[in-house]
Design a protein around this motif. Structure first.
Motif, PDB file in Angstrom:
ATOM      1  N   GLU A  28       2.401   3.984 -11.216  1.00 12.17           N
ATOM      2  CA  GLU A  28       2.542   5.087 -10.249  1.00 12.17           C
ATOM      3  C   GLU A  28       1.457   5.021  -9.189  1.00 12.17           C
ATOM      4  OE1 GLU A  28       2.976   9.065 -11.831  1.00 12.17           O
ATOM      5  OE2 GLU A  28       4.396   8.260 -13.313  1.00 12.17           O
ATOM      6  N   GLN A  29       0.273   4.660  -9.648  1.00 10.01           N
ATOM      7  CA  GLN A  29      -0.847   4.539  -8.705  1.00 10.01           C
ATOM      8  C   GLN A  29      -0.535   3.477  -7.647  1.00 10.01           C
ATOM      9  OE1 GLN A  29      -4.480   3.137 -10.488  1.00 10.01           O
ATOM     10  NE2 GLN A  29      -5.370   2.722  -8.489  1.00 10.01           N
ATOM     11  N   ILE A  31       2.359   2.430  -6.640  1.00 12.80           N
ATOM     12  CA  ILE A  31       3.434   2.864  -5.744  1.00 12.80           C
ATOM     13  C   ILE A  31       2.868   3.797  -4.679  1.00 12.80           C
ATOM     14  CG2 ILE A  31       5.570   4.202  -5.637  1.00 12.80           C
ATOM     15  CD1 ILE A  31       6.167   3.071  -8.476  1.00 12.80           C
ATOM     16  N   LYS A  32       1.983   4.705  -5.120  1.00  8.31           N
ATOM     17  CA  LYS A  32       1.368   5.633  -4.152  1.00  8.31           C
ATOM     18  C   LYS A  32       0.531   4.879  -3.131  1.00  8.31           C
ATOM     19  CE  LYS A  32       1.079   9.838  -6.858  1.00  8.31           C
ATOM     20  NZ  LYS A  32       0.217  10.444  -7.883  1.00  8.31           N
ATOM     21  N   GLU A  33      -0.226   3.906  -3.633  1.00 11.29           N
ATOM     22  CA  GLU A  33      -1.063   3.124  -2.708  1.00 11.29           C
ATOM     23  C   GLU A  33      -0.223   2.372  -1.696  1.00 11.29           C
ATOM     24  OE1 GLU A  33      -4.850   2.274  -5.692  1.00 11.29           O
ATOM     25  OE2 GLU A  33      -3.239   0.807  -5.510  1.00 11.29           O
ATOM     26  N   GLU A  35       2.733   3.197  -0.648  1.00 13.73           N
ATOM     27  CA  GLU A  35       3.269   4.167   0.320  1.00 13.73           C
ATOM     28  C   GLU A  35       2.239   4.453   1.407  1.00 13.73           C
ATOM     29  OE1 GLU A  35       6.304   5.266   0.708  1.00 13.73           O
ATOM     30  OE2 GLU A  35       6.795   3.937  -0.968  1.00 13.73           O
ATOM     31  N   GLY A  36       0.965   4.586   0.970  1.00 14.15           N
ATOM     32  CA  GLY A  36      -0.103   4.824   1.936  1.00 14.15           C
ATOM     33  C   GLY A  36      -0.273   3.660   2.893  1.00 14.15           C
ATOM     34  N   THR A  39       2.087   3.136   5.895  1.00 17.35           N
ATOM     35  CA  THR A  39       1.889   3.943   7.104  1.00 17.35           C
ATOM     36  C   THR A  39       0.873   3.308   8.055  1.00 17.35           C
ATOM     37  OG1 THR A  39       0.143   5.233   6.081  1.00 17.35           O
ATOM     38  CG2 THR A  39       2.405   6.055   5.830  1.00 17.35           C
ATOM     39  N   ARG A  74      10.139  -3.778  -2.763  1.00 14.88           N
ATOM     40  CA  ARG A  74       9.525  -2.511  -2.335  1.00 14.88           C
ATOM     41  C   ARG A  74       9.297  -2.469  -0.828  1.00 14.88           C
ATOM     42  NH1 ARG A  74       8.470   0.633  -6.465  1.00 14.88           N
ATOM     43  NH2 ARG A  74       8.129  -0.297  -8.530  1.00 14.88           N
ATOM     44  N   GLU A 203      -6.336   8.219   0.838  1.00 14.15           N
ATOM     45  CA  GLU A 203      -5.197   7.574   0.173  1.00 14.15           C
ATOM     46  C   GLU A 203      -5.581   6.962  -1.173  1.00 14.15           C
ATOM     47  OE1 GLU A 203      -2.940   6.157   4.276  1.00 14.15           O
ATOM     48  OE2 GLU A 203      -4.193   4.754   3.149  1.00 14.15           O
ATOM     49  N   ARG A 204      -6.877   6.891  -1.462  1.00 17.87           N
ATOM     50  CA  ARG A 204      -7.296   6.245  -2.708  1.00 17.87           C
ATOM     51  C   ARG A 204      -6.880   7.101  -3.881  1.00 17.87           C
ATOM     52  NH1 ARG A 204     -12.578   4.720   0.013  1.00 17.87           N
ATOM     53  NH2 ARG A 204     -11.921   2.814   1.066  1.00 17.87           N
ATOM     54  N   VAL A 205      -6.210   6.458  -4.840  1.00 20.25           N
ATOM     55  CA  VAL A 205      -5.690   7.207  -5.980  1.00 20.25           C
ATOM     56  C   VAL A 205      -6.542   6.949  -7.211  1.00 20.25           C
ATOM     57  CG1 VAL A 205      -3.630   7.724  -7.297  1.00 20.25           C
ATOM     58  CG2 VAL A 205      -3.419   6.843  -4.981  1.00 20.25           C
TER      59      VAL A 205
END
Lengths: 209, 644
Positions: A28-29, A31-33, A35-36, A39, A74, A203-205
């Motif tokens: 999950e981490q 995927i979030k990264e 996404e960030g 952008t 992805r 954006e760091r998770v």
């Protein structure tokens, strides 16, 4: 996958995987990264390089076909294109599995004058591996690399994001012992740090390793 | 051309000759206006330039607008990546350039195996030609050459020989820019660079054959043609591909009366210079072992070889009146359809003549507002209920070209996602059988919420697609649900229901189809109510009808005449059978999906006693009603007002 094509059966080539056949392993981490990072760029093609760094971390340091297919999926790019990008750069491990620690021995001019090959042969003998090979326990990989830009410390050895030099047999022994004792994979750590560097603070998770 | 006046031109000087060329044109194209040619490898007029091979070096300079003096640049530039600008001076021939080209070629040849004597490309190879004209006569390279995989089967059609590759990236750019599947890419770098698929998986592109033709060396070769002939042994004739309704122009390469390979022939209005794999590799039926060579007539349980006279007598005995039927395939020549209609209805007096096997097809004829070439100019395109890359491959390339070059917005509505969804702005995957509902939603006849629920699409998605599709050019096929087709036809934009059968359009123009349809004929035959059935150029077992129904129809009809090029499954039920020539064995004309009628000349001799179907109809016709028969295909076409 070697650098040259392995000749398979003449008649049966495997089909490229379909999207629903992929074995997606990004956390999950990750995927979030991703996404960030998406952008940061005008298009997804530009995001291939940071995407591959995330994959290198998530897949334990080795970008195999699955890892490349996942990045391509992805980022909605073709598998072949992402593999082409990944194999172009030597810091992505696409050919050999680097194991936990990748020992990169500089063999360019200054290091060469300062017995880089002696160091290389020493490591090679001690670990029982040749250039581009990984030990059976998956702990070390040895690789000869071009100039590491640290001639003042020649002969220099790079492990993960750290330089060691000037090295001799004794310091190599100590280094290998230290690496063997450490829990963490320096290959994965380096990939993670490169990902973190590219992310903006908000954006760091994960925690920086 | 009125538009030509709008084009901005710039003045350039090529080899001392002043000329005006469109602004922004590449130098490599601009010099062609003087009939000059710059040697190239990686540059391809239909692909974006990359400047990889450095073969197209030219000397450049600028003319000073004040005093007219020319100042040349110290080093040569690649003509394929240099757009022309005002005052540009180009030299394409000089001693320095000769040396440069020699040097570039020497580099390209360092790792090239020079195995021309055993290379399929030998004799038609740009590398061979350029080396002959511009290259060094001998090699200075005495070291070991790079060794790599040879004869690597990339797919069922394409063989890769990496030693011969000069890394021009034409194949890679083709898959990225034209076919859009992006299945090839360069892997590794420097000395190890090679084009290959992801993880060496199969190259599954539906247009893979084109990379063989655009490869400037013998690195990509045709697996089906491999070692079958040398290019100089082949006879090459102009032909039209009849494997689908696009009617691609092809070079038909044959040797000793057998087709050896198919290459694309440039026709800007239809296929540009591309072919699909179905066309390029799908002409094996010419050399089929099961070709029908003589007439056959049934004696008891056995089909025995017979002569034309016997078979003609039997045919004329069996076929008369309205209780007989004729079913034709959809890939026969226009002449066949015209003479079949004249003979069967005019002479034998039966109106039961048809070529359609789907109920939707039978209800609505094809309607075409757009030529294939004009599709790339459409602003918005709605692809409805068809898988373009399979059904109409060349239309697919045009639609994709429109999207790639000028951002055509493509909306796809179909029952599964396919190649079009890769670039479509909106993809609607509806449940099979709900075509009519979704078409009505586009026309505003059904509420979006109802349609979305019924078709299994999310409501906002459907709404967005409907909004985007206002005034869109609709592309579909004649086999689309009739109700849906009628609704879409009434929409604002252009409507194109392209036929998918190779000459379905010609059949539609030539045949009246005012009696029983093909399906009704088969039904009647199954009930034993049809006295005779004539099947021309179609295997009833391969048109998608239930097998049992076909068997019942063929077994219960009193007299079955089969006229075909091969011993198909239908053939074995025949009372009499006649051999038929294939398109390349006869003169004929074919009308493609956009309505262009293309002529084809006989290229190879017919197999055995095979005759063109129209000649059989003419020979029978004069037996019924003596008159001067048509002796040439062109006379028949000229006699039909529908093809005027």
């Amino acid at each position: 996958m070697s650098e040259l094509i392995q000749l398979g059966s003449h008649n049966e080539r495997p089909m490229p995987p379909k999207a629903d056949e992929l074995n997606l392993r990004f956390s999950e981490q990750a995927i979030k990264e991703l996404e960030g990072l998406k952008t940061h760029y005008p298009n997804l093609k530009a995001c291939i390089l940071p995407g591959l760094w995330i994959a290198q971390r998530e897949y334990g340091g080795f970008l195999d076909g699955d890892a490349i297919a996942e990045v391509a999926h992805r980022l909605s790019r073709s598998y072949a294109e992402v593999q082409g990008v990944a194999t172009f750069y030597s810091m992505y491990n696409t050919v050999h599995n680097p194991g936990k620690h990748k020992i990169e021995v500089c063999t360019c001019l200054s290091c060469h004058f300062n017995s880089a090959y002696r160091i290389r042969d020493y490591v090679s003998k001690k670990l029982g591996i040749k250039n581009g090979e990984t030990t059976a326990d998956g702990m070390f990989m040895l690789e000869e690399v071009e100039c590491l830009n640290a001639c003042d410390r020649a002969p220099v050895v790079q492990v993960g994001d750290r330089y060691f030099g000037p090295v001799d047999e004794k310091s190599i022994d100590a280094l290998l012992e230290e690496l063997r004792a450490s829990e963490e994979s320096t290959v994965v750590k380096m990939a993670d740090q490169i990902v973190q560097v590219q992310l903006k603070a908000e954006e760091r998770v994960g925690t920086i390793r | 051309m009125a538009a030509a006046t709008d084009i901005q031109t710039v003045n350039i000087i090529v080899n001392g000759i002043e000329l005006a060329v469109p602004k922004g044109e590449l130098v490599v194209e601009a010099v062609k206006r003087l009939g000059l040619e710059i040697p190239i490898f990686c540059y391809h007029p239909r692909l974006k330039p990359v400047g990889m091979c450095r073969m197209c070096l030219v000397e450049t300079g600028m003319k000073n607008p004040q005093d007219g003096t020319i100042r040349m640049m110290p080093k040569p530039a690649a003509a394929c990546t240099l757009p022309v600008s005002e005052g540009l001076v180009i030299n394409t021939e000089s001693d320095a350039l000769k040396k440069d080209r020699k040097g570039v070629l020497e580099f390209l040849l360092i790792n090239h195996p020079l195995d021309c004597p055993i290379c399929d490309r030998g004799g038609e190879c740009p590398l061979q030609n350029n080396t002959l004209f511009y290259g060094p006569a001998t090699s200075r390279f005495i070291e070991q050459k790079r060794h790599n995989v040879k004869a690597y089967p990339l797919s069922d059609y394409v063989t890769l020989d990496l030693e011969r590759c000069i890394q021009c990236a034409r194949c890679i750019r083709f898959t990225e820019e034209i076919s859009g599947d992006s299945q090839l890419a360069f892997r590794f770098r420097g000395n190890k660079t090679h084009p290959i698929t992801f993880n060496e998986t199969k190259f599954t592109s539906k247009f893979s054959g084109n990379v063989i033709e655009i490869c400037p060396v013998g690195a990509l070769t045709n697996r089906k043609y491999r070692f079958r002939a040398r290019p100089w042994d082949l006879q090459t004739s102009e032909a039209v591909c009849l494997n689908c309704s696009n009617g691609c122009n092809i070079w038909f390469d044959h040797r000793a009366g057998k087709v050896v390979r198919i290459n694309a022939r440039t026709n800007e209005a239809i296929n540009e210079e591309w072919t699909c794999d179905k066309g390029k590799f799908g002409h094996d039926y010419y050399n089929d072992e099961k070709r029908l060579e003589t007439p056959f007539a049934r004696t008891g349980d056995e089909l025995q070889k017979a002569d034309y006279a016997t078979v003609y007598a039997k045919l004329l005995e069996a076929f008369h009146g309205d209780n007989t039927g004729m079913i034709l395939g959809d890939s026969l020549s226009n002449e066949t359809y015209i003479t079949a209609q004249n003979f069967f209805t005019g002479q034998l007096g039966s109106h039961n003549i048809d070529y359609r096997f789907s109920a939707n097809q039978a209800k609505g004829a094809s309607t075409v507002d757009n030529s294939i070439a004009s599709l790339e100019l459409a602003k918005t395109t709605l692809v409805f209920g068809t898988h373009l890359a399979d059904d109409l491959p060349i239309v697919f390339l045009r639609v994709r070209k429109g999207w790639f070059n000028q951002g055509t917005q493509v909306i796809l509505a179909t029952d599964r996602s396919d190649e079009v969804s890769e670039f479509a702005a909106h993809t609607l995957v509806y449940k099979p059988g709900t075509e009519a509902t979704i078409a009505k939603a586009f026309a505003g006849q059904v509420s979006v919420a109802d349609a979305a629920a019924k078709c299994g699409i999310s409501e906002p998605e459907l709404q967005a697609a409907i909004t985007a599709a206002a005034g869109a050019t609709v592309i579909t096929t004649t086999s689309l649900n009739h109700e849906a087709a009628e609704v879409l036809k009434a929409l604002d934009g252009n409507f194109n229901a392209y036929p998918t059968g190779a000459n379905e359009r010609g059949a539609q123009l030539a045949l009246a189809c005012d009696g029983l349809s093909a399906l009704e004929q088969l039904k009647k035959a199954a009930n034993g109510e049809l006295s005779a059935l004539w099947v021309v150029g179609v295997d009833l077992f391969s048109v998608g009808l239930p097998r049992e129904e076909v068997i019942r129809a063929l077994e219960n009809v009193d007299f079955l005449a089969v006229q075909d090029s091969r011993r198909t499954e239908t053939f074995y039920y025949a009372s009499v059978a006649l051999p038929m020539t294939l398109p390349a064995e006869q003169d004929g004309s074919y009308t493609n999906c956009e309505g262009t009628t293309q002529q084809m000349k006989a290229i190879i001799p017919p197999v055995g006693q095979a005759k063109p179907a129209w000649r059989v109809f003419e020979e029978l016709s004069i037996r019924v009603n003596p008159r001067m028969p048509f002796s040439q295909a062109s006379e028949i076409l000229a006699s039909a007002p529908a093809f005027a």
